[in-house]
Enzyme design. Sequence first.
Site, PDB file in Angstrom:
ATOM      1  N   LEU A  18       6.739   9.205   2.609  1.00 21.73           N
ATOM      2  CA  LEU A  18       6.913   8.471   3.863  1.00 21.73           C
ATOM      3  C   LEU A  18       5.604   8.512   4.661  1.00 21.73           C
ATOM      4  CD1 LEU A  18       8.609   6.987   5.990  1.00 21.73           C
ATOM      5  CD2 LEU A  18       9.612   9.172   6.609  1.00 21.73           C
ATOM      6  N   PRO A  19       4.558   7.837   4.160  1.00 22.65           N
ATOM      7  CA  PRO A  19       3.337   7.789   4.949  1.00 22.65           C
ATOM      8  C   PRO A  19       3.602   7.077   6.274  1.00 22.65           C
ATOM      9  CG  PRO A  19       3.152   6.343   3.033  1.00 22.65           C
ATOM     10  CD  PRO A  19       4.442   7.091   2.919  1.00 22.65           C
ATOM     11  N   HIS A  20       3.036   7.613   7.334  1.00 23.37           N
ATOM     12  CA  HIS A  20       3.285   7.064   8.664  1.00 23.37           C
ATOM     13  C   HIS A  20       2.097   7.358   9.555  1.00 23.37           C
ATOM     14  CE1 HIS A  20       4.676  11.229   8.607  1.00 23.37           C
ATOM     15  NE2 HIS A  20       4.283  11.284   9.887  1.00 23.37           N
ATOM     16  N   THR A  21       1.926   6.513  10.550  1.00 32.45           N
ATOM     17  CA  THR A  21       0.877   6.724  11.524  1.00 32.45           C
ATOM     18  C   THR A  21       1.154   5.884  12.756  1.00 32.45           C
ATOM     19  OG1 THR A  21      -1.526   6.904  11.822  1.00 32.45           O
ATOM     20  CG2 THR A  21      -0.701   4.919  10.707  1.00 32.45           C
TER      21      THR A  21
ATOM     22  N   ALA B 203       5.675   3.645   7.597  1.00 32.25           N
ATOM     23  CA  ALA B 203       6.039   3.380   8.994  1.00 32.25           C
ATOM     24  C   ALA B 203       4.753   3.368   9.808  1.00 32.25           C
ATOM     25  CB  ALA B 203       7.006   4.441   9.507  1.00 32.25           C
TER      26      ALA B 203
END
Length: 169
Positions: free
Chosen positions: A64-67, A102
């Site tokens: 779930l890469p997110h920034t 996300a």
Amino acid sequence: MAITELFSAADVILDADPANKPALLDRLAAEAASRSGRPAPEILDALLAREKIGSTALGKGVALPHTELADLAEPVVLFARLQRAVDFDARDDEPVDLVFLALWPASNRKGLLTAMSEICRALRDPQSVRRLRGAATPDDAARIVLQAVARDPEDPDLVKDQDDPPPGL
């Protein structure tokens, strides 16, 4: 803003074939750039900076890469299923083949936490994960995600492998 308001079949990439984690993040940054109007290098730099803090792999083949980005107008949520799993520096050492991205406006940190919680809830159900790995179309994958998000994990009458979309989809 809930995932159900953000996510559709248009946000699904099936059978992506990146060679490795950097290539995967580059592909996701390019897709997010086309949806957000932000430059892909800016998105990629933010994703790589987040990964330096610690891998966003959740385990069991899922990441779930997110920034957050300043001045981002609207959140972007993408799902990619990979043809071949890639090393994502997961704690369980399993390579990743299911990835949610996300990308969130920095001004709405609470919204990012809510979205990530909803995605994690959808991925908590092993049947949903199995079904995502076998989804034939982007529509199928989106329906599986939205059904899983809509489920109440505390409901004892939960039907885990339901094929009918929830009302309103």
